[in-house]
Design an enzyme around this catalytic site. Structure first.
Site, PDB file in Angstrom:
ATOM      1  N   CYS A 130      -0.302  -0.148   8.329  1.00 49.59           N
ATOM      2  CA  CYS A 130      -1.013   0.418   7.185  1.00 49.59           C
ATOM      3  C   CYS A 130      -1.476  -0.667   6.217  1.00 49.59           C
ATOM      4  O   CYS A 130      -2.266  -0.396   5.318  1.00 49.59           O
ATOM      5  CB  CYS A 130      -0.130   1.413   6.458  1.00 49.59           C
ATOM      6  N   CYS A 175       2.601  -0.224   1.424  1.00 45.88           N
ATOM      7  CA  CYS A 175       3.682  -0.318   2.399  1.00 45.88           C
ATOM      8  C   CYS A 175       3.118  -0.089   3.790  1.00 45.88           C
ATOM      9  O   CYS A 175       2.011   0.412   3.942  1.00 45.88           O
ATOM     10  CB  CYS A 175       4.753   0.718   2.102  1.00 45.88           C
ATOM     11  N   HIS A 180      -5.019   9.124   4.206  1.00 45.28           N
ATOM     12  CA  HIS A 180      -4.600   7.759   4.524  1.00 45.28           C
ATOM     13  C   HIS A 180      -4.912   7.437   5.972  1.00 45.28           C
ATOM     14  O   HIS A 180      -4.060   7.539   6.834  1.00 45.28           O
ATOM     15  CB  HIS A 180      -3.091   7.636   4.224  1.00 45.28           C
TER      16      HIS A 180
END
Lengths: 445, 291, 442
Positions: free
Chosen positions: C105, C428, C398
């Site tokens: 990510c 994160c 996301h």
């Protein structure tokens, strides 16, 4: 969206079939391509006014084959009618009849352009009658032309010579393929301003042009055409149309500005972008527009107000911002519509907005002129776009064929060409006008 | 105490040992001669045992360990343990091999062992003792390289329902298990036992499928204890140096299963637990400590 | 440490003597919930669209950029050169080099940060960083068993070998493997990992739902004030993030059942409402040197000052999976002579509401800061009014690798609008990683 009918009646055995059946046979129009000759053959200048001499000089300067009389079997590219000196109706006769005799020699895509003076209230009645008579003659001539040829006129305001930059530019535009779908129209030159381009194929070189509603249809064609003519494009459209807008901008190596033009600060946003990113703002094309058709009896506030807000109020607001910023030499071109001239069933709101544009342009012109700029409008007729493609085939074919003298719908490019001309510095002497690009449609004639 | 050395030519195959053990158990049952519960004074040994590289890689992939040319501790166990099984399957071993329950392991993994090192292996049984559920016994395996002991593993087994003397009191109930912080979840398929057996050769029927497991009194097939230990160590064992580790098995992992796993580190001691989140029962717990 | 004397005024240059890397602008396509509007769009198509929108916005057509760096977390094997292939489909010059980055990510942040470094070093003048992900058009692999059979078959030379290879085929091998969001080493889903951390920090359901609500409201308000007009280009008829629920309420969020950490029983507080859904989308950020921006009359929104990556040992339970930024931020602050309070905006990626709140709680906790971060005092609290003020992942969604680009472009614009100050980015990532960064207004 190819007009199959147009192809059928102009090619192969179906051409002969259509001929023998007496079907209407719209011609394939002579459209501008960079580098092509201005006219398809020799140009004949008719008439005896001061303009005749000036025009001949101009035409010779362009390297054209210029004659002062028609005759013989030679095919001709254009007829220029110098009628600037007519004082009485009788003065029309010679030029009219000579023109008539030469018409059969006109090549497909040929041009008739008259140069005359507008009738003004201070004219003696006979002079006014003669001058006004020119417009009726030319418009009717437009209806008689074949083979995609057109007839248009240039009106020179008092004191403006036929060699004024904008008269020259208007002549160039009307002779060229850029005016393919302009027929039966008059352009008035009322100021000696205007600057002819160094390169007629790059009339917008070095200019920064903002085009609203540029994501698709006519707006996209305007962006592409202005870019072709040398302008750097700022392509504006609502954020929801951003993907198509990006494609247009990337095609023309311009930049996108996703902006709803009804925003209060739209004018400032446009200036910030153009000045910040491209260092200048020379041209604004108010093309963004919507339709929300409904018979007035069934009209609701949302439909009415949104059309007025997008098509008219936004332009008024942006123009105020541009005027307040005193941008030197800014040229604005707005999109009107033949609906705004003739009216159209189901389009009271749209026609109000488009007629409003015509009024707005006329009233804004002096302020623009005071800043060395100008504002004009273009009123398209039946244009083949994604929108009109949704009209049923039969209605569309009949509609595009029978109504205009040119017996076909126009292309977005045709509108864009007219806009490109009015946006150029060469059109500096043309201000506050609305030019129809309608193939001489009966609508609003 | 010196033990008689029974030298084997090679590491025996487990299926053959299981078959021999079965034959011994049947014979014992038939003859009725249970005999005294006394461990034989023998050690079985094989010299020059080498790891099989494809098998090593298969193992490392199976348990999620890094593929590298040193031997994971549980892989050493799998390689040398048939020698210990040879002790348990022999006729002189007093407890029935099949059906014995694996209770725990304690291993000294004294230094990293290279894949190309030849291991000399000795195995013997030790510490036969009473357990509340039967008789427990330690099976010790020792691997050395050129005389240097590199790995010592003690596996504790339980023969249920067999006592040498008095049956001891049942140990007081364990404190209720409280699940630690979860750090992992192992999804084990119904074939996890077969997969492990295919790699390390331990074809004990209780791991293979529902039917053979049921035949031996289990509800379903259960995961190999050493497979669970292998997965735990794949995460927790140090990459360098020697270490001690141990594992204690509690509720068996009935396959298929999702085992909740938790690791916690205090100072140098890394402890781990595996449990069933649904039933709240612990499957195993253990720890790793670098030497 | 003279530099620390007046950190508020000091130019926050983490590594002095280098020229600034400037964020010029950004573009993304709206993010769409998985298996929705973009269900048939490939990574390459989405990344190309995001790049082309950026090119159009800034007139980069035909330009040779210094580099384009981007990546995808879930990638087809055919996309081995995803970014370069995408660049070749854009209006950029085909002589623009491009490379793939993958840091879960944090892919977008790492891509952007590494480009900024190249610019600061003078190696390149301009670059585009970003990322893309689809969980709709996700790669599905054949099972390991079938793969082994097929590979062996391709190596077999004799009929016997071929038959031998085929004999190893088992019907169950036909079951394909779809990618999961599970951590390979632990087998736990990211949500279940975070659920453990959320519970450990005692983050309440109420606090998480409130953060989720704020995210939706802030994002909706940003759309309403046209904030995203020059940050987003529509794609496939979508012009707004499809996950956005402008009309969400605490009551509605409160009705949702826990979706993660269900083993925790009473302590399970993480729902579909306070966790990000699987999302498809792409983003891109244009970076350049000051010279490049001036030469091309491009805006300079913010300096990309510095960035820092962190990682934690979640496998052995030393730390929660998504807590790496909690460790990376203090290192970044120290290097730049700043405190946690020296920022005007905080962009903390909302993988889960619990992630943001656990991170904030950790920074407020003196024990954590002393024992884990080795600091004398706690980093302290932040002004929550400066946190994710234009919404974050809970509302926008996301698409893993695309989030960094979304955040950097958004923050740079916010800083430029404000005209001064700094912003802190914290993202994160799977694998116990994270990337944090500092931007400074221009």
């Amino acid at each position: 969206m190819a007009d199959n009918y147009l192809k059928l009646v102009n090619t192969g055995f179906t051409k002969d079939l259509a001929k023998s059946l007496g079907l209407p046979r719209p011609s394939i129009l002579r459209r501008y391509r960079p580098g092509q000759p201005l006219v398809p053959g020799p140009v004949v200048v008719l008439g005896a006014g001061a303009a005749a001499h000036e025009l001949t000089e101009t035409l010779l300067g362009w390297g054209l084959d210029v004659r002062r009389h028609a005759g013989g079997s030679e095919k001709l590219g254009a007829l220029i009618l110098a009628l600037d000196a007519v004082e009485a109706p009788a003065d029309l006769s010679a030029v009219a009849l000579e023109t008539g005799a030469a018409l059969r020699s006109l090549l497909p895509g040929g041009r008739v352009v008259s140069i005359s003076r507008p009738a003004v209230p201070t004219d003696a009645p006979a002079r006014s009658a003669a001058r006004h008579g020119v417009t009726g003659m030319v418009r009717s001539l437009g209806r008689e032309m074949r083979g995609g040829a057109t007839a248009n006129g240039i009106l020179l305001a008092e004191g403006i010579g036929a060699d004024a930059p904008s008269a020259t530019a208007a002549l160039h535009f009307l002779l060229s393929g850029r005016s393919a779908y302009v027929d039966g129209q008059f352009l008035t030159v009322d100021s000696p301003r205007g600057e002819l381009p160094v390169d007629w194929d790059q009339p917008l070189a070095g200019k920064v042009a903002v085009v609203t509603g540029a994501a698709r249809g006519i707006g996209a064609a305007i962006a592409r055409t202005l870019h072709r003519d040398g302008a750097t494009i700022v392509a504006v459209d609502v954020p929801q149309a951003g993907d198509a807008l990006a494609q247009v901008a990337n095609d023309v190596r311009g930049t996108t500005l996703q902006l709803d033009v009804t925003r209060e600060d739209a004018g400032t946003m446009i200036m910030d972008h153009a000045l910040g990113r491209h260092g200048r703002l020379d041209i604004v094309i108010h093309n963004a527009g919507i339709t929300r058709d409904k018979l007035l009896a069934n009209m609701d506030a949302a439909r009415w107000d949104s059309v007025i807000a997008v098509n008219l109020e936004s332009q008024l607001r942006m123009n105020e911002a541009f005027l307040a910023a005193d941008l030197p030499g800014l040229r604005i071109v707005s999109l009107a519509s033949t609906s705004g001239i003739a009216g159209n069933r189901g389009q009271t709101n749209y026609a109000a907005s488009k007629a409003g544009v015509i009024g707005m342009v006329a009233a804004t012109a002096p302020a623009m002129a005071a800043r060395e700029g100008g504002i004009n409008a273009v009123a398209p007729g039946f244009i083949e776009t994604e929108m009109t493609a949704r009209i049923p085939v039969a209605t569309r074919t009949v509609g595009r064929m029978l109504m205009p003298s040119l017996m076909q719908g126009g292309q977005p490019l045709d509108v864009a060409e007219a806009i490109g001309f009015l946006a150029s510095d060469a059109a500096g002497g043309i201000n506050g006008q609305t030019l129809r690009v309608c193939g001489q449609s009966l609508v609003g004639a | 105490m010196s033990r008689r050395d029974v030298r084997l030519d090679a590491v025996p195959a487990l299926p053959r040992l299981y078959a021999e053990a079965l034959a011994n158990q049947v014979r014992t049952k038939l003859t009725g001669s249970s005999g005294a519960l006394v461990l034989p004074e023998v050690e079985h040994s094989v010299d020059g045992v080498r790891a099989d590289v494809p098998r090593l890689e298969a193992y490392q992939q199976l348990v999620g360990d890094t593929v590298r040319p040193t031997l994971p501790s549980v892989f050493v166990h799998g390689t040398v343990f048939p020698v210990a099984m040879s002790v348990l399957a022999a006729r002189d071993f007093p407890l029935p091999l099949l059906g014995m329950v694996h209770l725990s392991n304690q291993v000294e993994h004294l230094r990293p062992i290279g894949v190309d090192e030849a291991l000399d292996v000795r195995a013997w049984a030790d510490k036969l003792r009473d357990h509340h559920a039967g008789t427990a016994v330690d099976v010790v395996c020792e691997a050395s390289v050129g005389g240097e002991v590199v790995w010592v593993g003690t596996s504790t087994y339980l023969a249920k329902g067999i006592w040498a003397g008095q049956r001891p009191e049942r140990r007081r109930d364990r404190p209720e298990f409280v699940a630690p912080v979860q750090t992992g979840a192992w999804r084990l398929g119904a074939g996890a036992g077969r997969e492990y057996a295919a790699v390390l050769g331990d074809y004990n029927p209780i791991h293979l499928g529902a039917l053979p497991a049921k035949a031996l009194g289990m509800k379903r097939q259960i995961a190999h204890g050493m497979f669970l230990a292998g997965k735990a160590l794949a995460q927790t064992a140090p990459r360098e140096g020697g270490y001690h580790w141990d594992i204690v098995f509690e509720a068996p992992v009935l396959l298929p299963a999702t085992v909740s796993f938790g690791v916690a580190t205090t100072d140098r001691l890394r402890s781990f637990e595996g449990w069933n989140a649904t039933s709240g029962r612990r499957h195993f717990h253990g720890a790793v400590r670098p030497l | 440490m003279a530099a620390q004397a007046s950190p508020a005024q000091a130019s926050t240059s983490g590594t002095t003597g280098l020229r600034p890397a400037v964020v010029i602008g950004g573009n993304r396509i709206p993010f769409a919930r998985s298996n929705g509007k973009y269900s048939t769009a490939s990574n390459q198509e989405m990344l190309t669209a995001a790049l082309d929108g950026l090119v159009a916005r800034f007139g980069l057509q035909g330009q040779r950029m210094g580099a384009v760096a981007a990546g995808a977390v879930l990638k087809h094997s055919k996309d081995f050169n995803l970014v370069r292939e995408s660049v070749l489909g854009t209006a950029l010059s085909p002589t623009t080099p491009a490379y793939d980055v993958q840091m879960a990510c944090a892919t977008g942040m790492e891509a952007i940060g590494s480009l900024a470094n190249k610019i600061r070093l003078g190696q390149i003048e301009s670059g585009i960083g970003g990322g893309v992900d689809t969980t709709s058009d996700a790669p599905i692999a054949v099972s390991e068993g079938l793969r082994a059979v097929l590979l062996e078959l391709s190596r077999a030379r004799t009929l016997q070998q071929r038959l031998g290879a085929l004999s190893k085929f088992r019907p169950k091998d036909l079951t394909p493997n779809a990618p999961g969001t599970g951590e390979p080493r632990t087998g736990m889903s990211m949500g279940d990992h975070q659920a453990v951390t959320t519970a450990a920090w005692g983050i309440t359901r109420q606090a998480q739902d409130e953060l989720a609500l704020a995210s939706h409201r802030n994002l909706a308000a940003a759309y309403d004030r046209h904030f995203f007009d020059d940050l987003i280009t529509p794609f496939r008829g979508v012009s707004k993030d499809t996950n956005l629920r402008a009309d969400s309420t605490l009551e509605k969020l409160g009705t949702l059942k826990p979706a993660f950490g269900r083993n925790l029983g009473e302590k399970a507080t993480m729902t579909a409402g306070n966790s990000t859904p699987l999302t498809d989308g792409a983003s891109a950020v244009l970076l350049g040197s000051e010279d490049y921006a001036r030469e091309h009359d491009l805006p300079m929104l913010a300096n990309f000052v510095d960035f820092e990556a962190g990682a934690v040992d979640f496998v052995n339970g030393e730390e929660g999976l998504l807590m790496a930024p909690a460790y990376a931020v203090p290192r970044l602050l120290a290097r730049n002579g700043l405190t946690l309070q020296d920022f005007d905006f905080y962009e903390i990626h909302e993988a889960f509401a619990g992630t943001v709140l656990s991170t904030l709680a950790a920074w407020e906790d003196p024990d954590f800061c002393r024992d884990k971060l080795g600091l004398e005092n706690a980093l302290g609290s932040i002004d929550r009014g400066r946190l994710n003020v234009n919404g974050s992942s809970l509302a926008a969604g996301h698409p893993f690798a695309a989030t960094g680009g979304r955040i950097v472009a958004t923050l740079a614009k916010m800083l430029h609008e404000k005209g001064s100050g700094r912003g802190l980015v914290s993202v994160c990532a799977a694998g116990g990683q994270g990337v944090v960064a500092i931007l400074e207004a221009r």
